[in-house]
Design a protein around this motif. Structure first.
Motif, PDB file in Angstrom:
ATOM      1  N   LYS A 114     -10.264  -0.539   3.582  1.00 22.80           N
ATOM      2  CA  LYS A 114      -9.137  -0.245   4.473  1.00 22.80           C
ATOM      3  C   LYS A 114      -9.383  -0.823   5.859  1.00 22.80           C
ATOM      4  O   LYS A 114      -8.457  -1.337   6.487  1.00 22.80           O
ATOM      5  CB  LYS A 114      -8.883   1.256   4.557  1.00 22.80           C
ATOM      6  N   GLN A 139       2.638   3.140  -3.542  1.00 22.82           N
ATOM      7  CA  GLN A 139       1.937   3.950  -4.534  1.00 22.82           C
ATOM      8  C   GLN A 139       2.445   5.379  -4.587  1.00 22.82           C
ATOM      9  O   GLN A 139       2.177   6.110  -5.529  1.00 22.82           O
ATOM     10  CB  GLN A 139       0.440   3.933  -4.265  1.00 22.82           C
ATOM     11  N   TYR A 188      -2.221   4.017   7.292  1.00 20.77           N
ATOM     12  CA  TYR A 188      -2.934   3.261   6.260  1.00 20.77           C
ATOM     13  C   TYR A 188      -4.386   3.723   6.126  1.00 20.77           C
ATOM     14  O   TYR A 188      -4.938   3.749   5.023  1.00 20.77           O
ATOM     15  CB  TYR A 188      -2.875   1.770   6.593  1.00 20.77           C
ATOM     16  N   ASP A 243      -4.984   8.627   0.295  1.00 20.83           N
ATOM     17  CA  ASP A 243      -3.678   8.604  -0.366  1.00 20.83           C
ATOM     18  C   ASP A 243      -3.008   9.975  -0.311  1.00 20.83           C
ATOM     19  O   ASP A 243      -1.798  10.068  -0.100  1.00 20.83           O
ATOM     20  CB  ASP A 243      -3.810   8.136  -1.819  1.00 20.83           C
ATOM     21  N   TRP A 287       0.813  -1.208   0.000  1.00 24.25           N
ATOM     22  CA  TRP A 287       0.000   0.000   0.000  1.00 24.25           C
ATOM     23  C   TRP A 287       0.849   1.262   0.000  1.00 24.25           C
ATOM     24  O   TRP A 287       0.456   2.275  -0.545  1.00 24.25           O
ATOM     25  CB  TRP A 287      -0.980   0.000   1.174  1.00 24.25           C
TER      26      TRP A 287
END
Length: 161
Positions: free
Chosen positions: A70, A21, A98, A102, A18
């Protein structure tokens, strides 16, 4: 010769985790993994603090916008297979990170990019010169970054490159 879309597809297929990215986020996580346990914990506390600030700023909208996939990922993370799952403070900090969008993850990674880089350089310098780590020196590095800015810290602590 490959087209731009083929190159983009290749870069997407090389994303395994994750945090891969975003380049800064990936570098942050990979650099943190190499740090001493003391520095890892320190950065975990910073990560958790930055994440908590994002949640406070967003208020209820954070939970309305929460991606349920998530949450499922957070549940699965209980298996503890990753390096940061071994320490509770690291596990909690990375789960908080997390859970963010993003963009928020990338923003935090950019804020911590220079701090983790300089502390990593300091630790490498200590290993190469057989000096014990000095937590006061790490605190001084971080204080300089957050008080005077990353440029000033890079200038002052360039000896650790």
């Amino acid at each position: 010769m490959s087209s731009h879309s083929e190159q983009a597809q290749k870069s997407k297929s090389s994303v395994h985790r994750w945090y891969d990215q975003d380049i800064h986020l990936s570098e942050l996580v990979r650099t943190m993994e190499l740090l001493s346990e003391e520095s890892q914990i320190l950065f975990a506390l910073l990560l958790a603090s930055f994440c908590d600030e994002v949640v406070r700023m967003k208020g209820r909208s954070f939970f309305r916008e929460m991606d349920w996939a998530k949450l499922k990922g957070l549940y699965k993370s209980k298996t503890g297979r990753r390096w940061y799952d071994e320490q509770t403070v690291l596990h909690v900090a990375f789960n908080k990170l997390y859970s963010l969008t993003d963009d928020d993850k990338a923003g935090i990674a950019r804020k911590l990019h220079v701090p983790v880089l300089l502390v990593g350089n300091y630790e490498t310098y200590c290993k190469e010169h057989r000096h014990p780590l000095d937590l006061d020196e790490i605190q001084a590095i971080l204080s300089t970054i957050f008080r005077d800015g990353p440029e000033k810290a890079l200038e002052i602590y360039s000896v650790f490159k």
